[in-house]
Design an enzyme around this catalytic site. Structure first.
Site, short mmCIF file in Angstrom:
data_model
loop_
_atom_site.label_atom_id
_atom_site.label_comp_id
_atom_site.label_asym_id
_atom_site.label_seq_id
_atom_site.Cartn_x
_atom_site.Cartn_y
_atom_site.Cartn_z
N ARG A 111 -1.74 -14.64 3.84
CA ARG A 111 -2.49 -13.98 4.92
C ARG A 111 -1.81 -14.21 6.27
O ARG A 111 -1.78 -13.32 7.12
CB ARG A 111 -3.95 -14.47 4.94
CG ARG A 111 -4.73 -13.94 3.73
CD ARG A 111 -6.17 -14.38 3.73
NE ARG A 111 -6.95 -13.66 4.74
CZ ARG A 111 -7.37 -12.41 4.61
NH1 ARG A 111 -7.08 -11.71 3.52
NH2 ARG A 111 -8.09 -11.85 5.54
N LYS A 152 0.82 -1.21 0.00
CA LYS A 152 0.00 0.00 0.00
C LYS A 152 0.86 1.27 0.00
O LYS A 152 2.08 1.20 0.25
CB LYS A 152 -0.91 -0.03 1.23
CG LYS A 152 -1.90 -1.19 1.21
CD LYS A 152 -2.85 -1.14 2.40
CE LYS A 152 -3.84 -2.30 2.36
NZ LYS A 152 -4.85 -2.21 3.42
N ARG A 188 2.54 -7.06 9.24
CA ARG A 188 1.78 -5.97 9.87
C ARG A 188 2.26 -5.72 11.30
O ARG A 188 2.33 -4.57 11.75
CB ARG A 188 0.29 -6.26 9.80
CG ARG A 188 -0.25 -6.02 8.38
CD ARG A 188 -1.61 -6.62 8.22
NE ARG A 188 -2.26 -6.22 6.98
CZ ARG A 188 -3.32 -6.85 6.48
NH1 ARG A 188 -3.84 -7.89 7.11
NH2 ARG A 188 -3.86 -6.44 5.35
N ASN A 248 -1.92 -0.30 6.90
CA ASN A 248 -1.40 -1.59 7.38
C ASN A 248 -0.49 -2.26 6.36
O ASN A 248 -0.36 -3.48 6.32
CB ASN A 248 -2.54 -2.50 7.83
CG ASN A 248 -3.54 -2.79 6.72
OD1 ASN A 248 -3.41 -2.28 5.62
ND2 ASN A 248 -4.52 -3.62 7.00
N GLU A 292 -9.69 -9.48 -7.97
CA GLU A 292 -8.63 -8.50 -7.67
C GLU A 292 -7.48 -8.58 -8.69
O GLU A 292 -6.93 -7.55 -9.09
CB GLU A 292 -8.11 -8.73 -6.25
CG GLU A 292 -9.16 -8.40 -5.20
CD GLU A 292 -8.69 -8.66 -3.78
OE1 GLU A 292 -7.58 -9.17 -3.57
OE2 GLU A 292 -9.46 -8.32 -2.85
N PHE A 346 -15.32 3.23 7.23
CA PHE A 346 -13.96 3.61 6.86
C PHE A 346 -13.74 3.71 5.34
O PHE A 346 -12.63 3.95 4.89
CB PHE A 346 -12.93 2.65 7.47
CG PHE A 346 -13.16 1.18 7.16
CD1 PHE A 346 -12.74 0.64 5.94
CD2 PHE A 346 -13.76 0.35 8.08
CE1 PHE A 346 -12.93 -0.70 5.65
CE2 PHE A 346 -13.96 -1.01 7.80
CZ PHE A 346 -13.54 -1.52 6.58
N THR A 398 -5.50 -7.84 10.17
CA THR A 398 -5.74 -6.50 9.62
C THR A 398 -5.33 -5.43 10.63
O THR A 398 -4.67 -4.45 10.28
CB THR A 398 -7.24 -6.34 9.28
OG1 THR A 398 -7.60 -7.37 8.37
CG2 THR A 398 -7.53 -4.98 8.67
N TYR A 447 -12.30 -1.53 -3.79
CA TYR A 447 -12.83 -1.82 -2.45
C TYR A 447 -14.36 -1.72 -2.41
O TYR A 447 -14.93 -1.48 -1.33
CB TYR A 447 -12.21 -0.87 -1.43
CG TYR A 447 -10.83 -1.29 -0.96
CD1 TYR A 447 -10.63 -2.49 -0.26
CD2 TYR A 447 -9.71 -0.49 -1.19
CE1 TYR A 447 -9.38 -2.87 0.19
CE2 TYR A 447 -8.45 -0.87 -0.74
CZ TYR A 447 -8.29 -2.06 -0.05
OH TYR A 447 -7.05 -2.45 0.41
#
Ligand code: CMP
Length: 141
Positions: A88, A12, A105, A115, A129, A60, A94, A52
């Protein structure tokens, strides 16, 4: 039974601006996850909202899509046996405060939103995705 799967990974905008691309890629490679496509992008707000869309009713959503379009991000296609669950686990929860020791994370995230990484959560979301960012000529599976 184990099966070969694909997952989308995003480093990100916080991960890119904090120079964490190398750290994330190192962890993928150290864990024998194959990167079969990779590029840097800068999403528009509309592209982030489309990506998203599943979260559009969440409180959020606006903040998340502003953040995800705030700067460059790195998108990758990962491939391997059970790669969705494996990646994951490497990312951690998260909420970085709940993430296990040694996860990306836990080690690098600063905020539930910022994150550092994203990963697909199912085969169905991975297909959506991956197709959102890559065409078949860009994937070297
Ligand atoms: P990600 O795995 O990309 O999936 C949805 C994203 O929304 C998540 O990581 C976080 O960046 C963000 N997110 C999830 N829950 C919250 C929350 N409670 N507050 C703010 N952002 C959140």
């Amino acid at each position: 039974m184990n099966k070969k799967e694909q997952s989308l990974s995003i480093i990100k905008p916080d991960g890119v601006s904090r120079k964490l691309i190398g750290q994330v890629v190192k962890r993928l490679e150290e864990n024998s996850i194959n990167i079969i496509a990779m590029k840097m992008i800068h999403m528009s707000i509309k592209e982030a909202q489309g990506f998203y869309a599943v979260h559009k009713k969440r409180p959020f959503f606006n903040s998340l899509t502003d953040f995800m379009s705030s700067g460059p991000a790195v998108v990758m296609v990962l491939e391997g046996e059970d790669v969705i669950a494996k990646y994951r686990k490497l990312m951690g929860a998260t909420n970085y405060k709940e993430a296990a020791e040694g996860t990306i994370r836990k080690d690098f995230a600063t905020d539930i939103e910022k994150n550092v990484v994203h990963g697909s959560d199912s085969l169905e979301s991975a297909a959506f995705e991956i197709g959102y960012f890559f065409n078949s000529f860009e994937i070297n599976g």
